[in-house]
Design a protein around this motif. Sequence first.
Motif, PDB file in Angstrom:
ATOM      1  N   PRO A  13       0.835  -1.202   0.000  1.00 44.07           N
ATOM      2  CA  PRO A  13       0.000   0.000   0.000  1.00 44.07           C
ATOM      3  C   PRO A  13       0.869   1.251   0.000  1.00 44.07           C
ATOM      4  CG  PRO A  13      -0.168  -1.160   2.100  1.00 44.07           C
ATOM      5  CD  PRO A  13       0.714  -1.975   1.214  1.00 44.07           C
ATOM      6  N   ARG A  29      -9.631   6.594   0.944  1.00 48.94           N
ATOM      7  CA  ARG A  29     -10.225   5.598   0.059  1.00 48.94           C
ATOM      8  C   ARG A  29      -9.593   5.672  -1.328  1.00 48.94           C
ATOM      9  NH1 ARG A  29     -15.245   6.548   1.019  1.00 48.94           N
ATOM     10  NH2 ARG A  29     -15.526   8.072  -0.627  1.00 48.94           N
ATOM     11  N   GLY A  32      -6.357   4.047  -1.416  1.00 50.57           N
ATOM     12  CA  GLY A  32      -6.368   2.620  -1.116  1.00 50.57           C
ATOM     13  C   GLY A  32      -5.781   2.286   0.233  1.00 50.57           C
ATOM     14  N   ASP A  34      -7.543   3.136   3.222  1.00 49.43           N
ATOM     15  CA  ASP A  34      -8.581   3.185   4.247  1.00 49.43           C
ATOM     16  C   ASP A  34      -8.713   1.803   4.887  1.00 49.43           C
ATOM     17  OD1 ASP A  34      -9.612   2.013   1.938  1.00 49.43           O
ATOM     18  OD2 ASP A  34     -11.642   2.745   2.308  1.00 49.43           O
ATOM     19  N   SER A  37      -9.738  -1.211   2.638  1.00 45.00           N
ATOM     20  CA  SER A  37      -8.677  -1.591   1.699  1.00 45.00           C
ATOM     21  C   SER A  37      -7.566  -2.359   2.403  1.00 45.00           C
ATOM     22  CB  SER A  37      -8.088  -0.352   1.025  1.00 45.00           C
ATOM     23  OG  SER A  37      -9.064   0.306   0.250  1.00 45.00           O
ATOM     24  N   ALA A  40      -8.819  -5.827   3.214  1.00 40.92           N
ATOM     25  CA  ALA A  40      -8.830  -6.673   2.018  1.00 40.92           C
ATOM     26  C   ALA A  40      -7.422  -7.159   1.692  1.00 40.92           C
ATOM     27  CB  ALA A  40      -9.415  -5.904   0.838  1.00 40.92           C
ATOM     28  N   ALA A  41      -6.429  -6.294   1.826  1.00 42.67           N
ATOM     29  CA  ALA A  41      -5.044  -6.697   1.573  1.00 42.67           C
ATOM     30  C   ALA A  41      -4.607  -7.775   2.565  1.00 42.67           C
ATOM     31  CB  ALA A  41      -4.116  -5.485   1.665  1.00 42.67           C
TER      32      ALA A  41
END
Length: 52
Positions: A13, A29, A32, A34, A37, A40-41
């Motif tokens: 990130p 956001r 990427g 937030d 995100s 999700a990673a």
Amino acid sequence: MNTRRPTDEVPRPAVRTMPGSASPAERLRAAGIDAPSMAAAARLLVGTAVVR
């Protein structure tokens, strides 16, 4: 023979672009970085990715 390195699949990130006019939440956001995100990673790293 596997030529991929373990680091090839690690999400990295980073802020690459930034909207000029946006709220702090919108900026996070857009970059990427937030909470959703980042979550999700992390899920991708442990193999339980959830696509929404």
